[in-house]
Design a protein around this motif. Structure first.
Motif, mmCIF file in Angstrom:
data_model
loop_
_atom_site.group_PDB
_atom_site.id
_atom_site.type_symbol
_atom_site.label_atom_id
_atom_site.label_comp_id
_atom_site.label_asym_id
_atom_site.label_seq_id
_atom_site.Cartn_x
_atom_site.Cartn_y
_atom_site.Cartn_z
ATOM 1 N N ALA A 1 -10.307 0.797 -1.835
ATOM 2 C CA ALA A 1 -8.927 0.677 -2.316
ATOM 3 C C ALA A 1 -8.874 -0.108 -3.625
ATOM 4 O O ALA A 1 -8.114 0.238 -4.539
ATOM 5 C CB ALA A 1 -8.050 0.000 -1.265
ATOM 6 N N SER B 1 0.830 -1.209 0.000
ATOM 7 C CA SER B 1 0.000 0.000 0.000
ATOM 8 C C SER B 1 0.861 1.254 0.000
ATOM 9 O O SER B 1 0.587 2.219 -0.725
ATOM 10 C CB SER B 1 -0.925 0.023 1.218
ATOM 11 N N HIS C 1 -3.846 -3.001 0.023
ATOM 12 C CA HIS C 1 -5.017 -2.794 0.875
ATOM 13 C C HIS C 1 -5.828 -4.083 1.019
ATOM 14 O O HIS C 1 -6.390 -4.345 2.088
ATOM 15 C CB HIS C 1 -5.893 -1.671 0.315
#
Length: 185
Positions: free
Chosen positions: A162, A77, A137
């Protein structure tokens, strides 16, 4: 306020700043809208930094329960967010200047907002950031669900949002116009 609430507020702030930034962001940079262009990019930048903070605080508070999967998800991420911040920096600050000085360069390279870069190396980096963000994510969300330390609804919203943000650059331009809706999720 505990670290969980602070992380949650950061993630909610991510959505609020991103939605506001995309609402104010004009679809094309012109000499008459450069202030709105810069404000929109700045708000989206703040959203991305809040997302990083929120994820970091979640991981700091729950690193033992999230384990290696949490760290892998966070690392992916963070990589994706960092690449997106770089793209946002280019698009917000340098793109308007380069477009004004050399519009042919922008079109020949394919670096206008909402476009797909022409060169394979740039295209790879462009899409790797989005995919890294989405996959990171998802992994982090799965580890959060498995840990049973978080309510499942917010985690599913986090993963859904996400994922949509991650695949959004891969979508046709018409779908990319839905950036406000995607950011709201």
């Amino acid at each position: 306020m505990n670290i969980h609430k602070a992380a949650g507020l950061c993630l909610i702030g991510t959505g609020l700043f991103a939605v506001t930034g995309f609402l104010l962001h004009p679809h094309e940079s012109t000499s008459s809208n450069q202030i709105a262009w810069l404000i929109g990019h700045s708000l989206i930048f703040i959203a991305l930094v809040l997302n990083l903070l929120g994820l970091a605080w979640i991981l700091a508070a729950e690193s033992e329960q999230l384990g290696v999967g949490g760290w892998v998800g966070f690392a992916l991420s963070t990589l994706g967010l960092s690449m997106y911040i770089g793209k946002l920096y280019w698009s917000g600050l340098f793109y308007p200047l380069v477009l004004e000085a050399s519009p042919d360069l922008i079109s020949s390279v394919g670096l206008s907002p909402g476009s797909s870069p022409n060169a394979l190396t740039i295209k790879s980096a462009f899409f790797a950031g989005a995919i890294s963000f989405a996959v990171g994510h998802l992994i982090l969300g799965i580890t959060m669900l498995r840990s049973q330390r978080f309510q499942s609804k917010p985690v599913w919203w986090l993963m859904s949002g996400a994922f949509m943000v991650g695949i959004w650059p891969l979508m046709p331009d018409i779908v990319q116009m839905l950036s406000v809706g995607v950011s709201a999720v």
